[in-house]
Design a protein around this motif. Sequence first.
Motif, short mmCIF file in Angstrom:
data_model
loop_
_atom_site.label_atom_id
_atom_site.label_comp_id
_atom_site.label_asym_id
_atom_site.label_seq_id
_atom_site.Cartn_x
_atom_site.Cartn_y
_atom_site.Cartn_z
N GLY A 380 0.80 3.08 -6.00
CA GLY A 380 -0.29 3.52 -5.15
C GLY A 380 -0.61 5.00 -5.25
O GLY A 380 -1.28 5.55 -4.38
N MET A 425 -2.26 3.20 -0.53
CA MET A 425 -1.82 2.16 0.40
C MET A 425 -0.65 2.70 1.20
O MET A 425 -0.04 3.71 0.83
N ASN A 426 -0.35 2.05 2.30
CA ASN A 426 0.81 2.42 3.10
C ASN A 426 2.07 1.87 2.45
O ASN A 426 2.26 0.65 2.37
N THR A 427 2.93 2.74 1.97
CA THR A 427 4.16 2.31 1.32
C THR A 427 5.38 2.44 2.23
O THR A 427 6.48 2.06 1.83
N PRO A 471 4.72 -1.07 -2.70
CA PRO A 471 4.25 -2.36 -3.19
C PRO A 471 5.30 -3.11 -4.00
O PRO A 471 6.32 -2.54 -4.40
N THR A 497 -2.06 -4.99 -1.42
CA THR A 497 -1.34 -4.38 -0.29
C THR A 497 -0.38 -5.35 0.41
O THR A 497 0.05 -5.07 1.52
N TRP A 552 -5.25 -7.52 2.65
CA TRP A 552 -4.18 -7.73 1.67
C TRP A 552 -4.67 -7.46 0.25
O TRP A 552 -3.93 -7.63 -0.72
#
Length: 674
Positions: A380, A425-427, A471, A497, A552
């Motif tokens: 990401g 993205m939120n990792t 991810p 995601t 997603w």
Amino acid sequence: MPGCGFGKGLWPCLSLAVVVLGGCGNDVSQTGQSAPVVANFAAGLDQGWPQYRGDLAGSGFSASDQITPANVTQLKPVWTFSTGESQRSQAELKNTAFEATPVLLPAEAGGHLALCTPYNDVIALDPQTGEQRWRFDAHADRRGRRAGKCRGVSWWLDSEAAPGSECRSRIVTATHDRRLLAIDSLTGKACSGFGEGGEVKLYSPAEGFVPGDIASSSAPLIANGRIVVGSGVVDFQRAKTPHGTVQAYDVMTGKKVWQFNMIPTADSTPEVRASWPDNVGDVSGSANAWAPLSADPDHDLVFIPTGAPSPDFYGGLRPGNNLNANSVIALSLSTGQVVWRYQFVHHDLWDYDTPAMPLLTTVTQDGEDLPVVIQVTKQGYVFVLHRLTGVPVYPVTEMAVSQKAVAGEWVSPTQPKPAFMPTLMNTQINADDAWGLTPWDKSACRRAIAQLHNEGLFTPLQLNQFTVLMPGSLGGANWGGAVLWKEKNLMYVNVNTALFAARLVPNTQALSDGHLPQAGKTLRISMQGTPYSIENKTLLSPLGMPCVAPPWGKLMAVDLSTGDVRWESPLGSIHDMGPVKLPFHINWGTPNLGGAIVTGGGVVFIGATMDRQFRAFDALTGDVLWSHELPADGVASPMTYTLDGKQYVVISAGGHHMYGRPMSDQVIAFALQP
């Protein structure tokens, strides 16, 4: 496959969710006469698409501007072509991936749309009608565990040769069974002066060759008289695998000019050799370049995105940072010598290949225009490197990462992280990020996430305890990569995601045909030659929905001058992913494979999703303007061109072979219809 989850039969519990939400060899066949068509084509060409992603820089941009946000709803199919692959048995069809993006050849090269089938037959179509002009049978060896796929072909014109001479213009493809083929673009016949009868073997028979263990999927790159080709390696089932070499051949004769070895040899620099064990050839391999390459011919540079060393999820046999792997490497087109390299993941333990074509452009910094390489990654991140030196143009920090690992593992103490460009993205997932359709569902997800080992991105896998993978190996970004509207300084990228979890277990030495978990199942892959197997799964609620909030899958626009996310939109609807297709869309995003294009008319086109939809987005706002249902998922990057004043948009609809989705073999062209 029964159950709920990402994959075949995805979310069979969707109907319950809706209730809860309240409704929510050189054989050639020819047809037609090409000469008159070529003449008309030459007179009518306005905008073409001569390379896999539009150009050697990977921009994915076309100046065609007839289609705009104001009229895109008038877009309708104008022709459809079937490659014939769907007539094969279902078993054969399921072992293919039709991901081809056609290229449009200029008039002197035949004026065709040229594309490849999953096993490398090359087909020339009339770009206005979709009628087949000729077909070249590649006679590819279909054996092996690896699915046949060919994402595109390349072409080259010898401007010094006499018009009409044999193979003055040639199409080049790299095959599933590791051959390089050169075909006369006018006649569809093999180029007799290239290699042996038009083909060159990309492997040495003395080294042994197992079909499917190493293959080719991306289009070879042609620039400055060189054909440069990477490879795809099955890198997750065993420790010792074929090495990820990159090879360059003379475009006229097929003679090998140079070869670059990712896995170190005696000729490698001390720095590279020191980052691998002395016996690396016996315990590892891969680090291959399976994604598309890009090139800067003016500076004699080719840019190589490289994957993980084998095996993907355990590195105890290959201590060190494993230089050349998980990198972008700038090589001299002329000599194959390294100009610079930049590594995005040190000692990869997560299958974080560099998955996408490096994007070449310029950015302005302190009033100066700088040539850069932009690389999106599975984790990401967006890296912006000086194109001539590899030095980060925007800051990159080395962040400390978890050191807790299984016995015998080697872990890098830090990993690179861009400090200016956004994370896509939120990792950093924890129990507070749990999501569900009901309080009961959400509570179950909260408990499931809390039980995972979780020290953030780059947490090594643990023995017998599941670890958060956010991810997972799908990404983040994948091979669709990023595209650029330079005039607006906007980059567009599609992202996955969904939340995955994985663990190591004692090795059973049992092979798996899969790479990604399906249908709520836990996928087990034996990493032969190591003490461990890996078990991998999507983290799902009792209702079969991902345990993190949608979307997603999403499409994003990033401002390259400020690092701001200009907009992001859900990419994909889950309405077609349960046992019963719903009559309305639920736009929560889906897994996506394939890329976007952007046009001068201000429209972004993309398929890629698991809902059979081909979409048009407003490039400035992210609004969905139009969609069309395809016969199967459009797991390919589209292309566009303008001919005789009419703009066409073309996409291949092949289906998601990895997820058990419906399969097809159709190429569909769209244009404005009153």
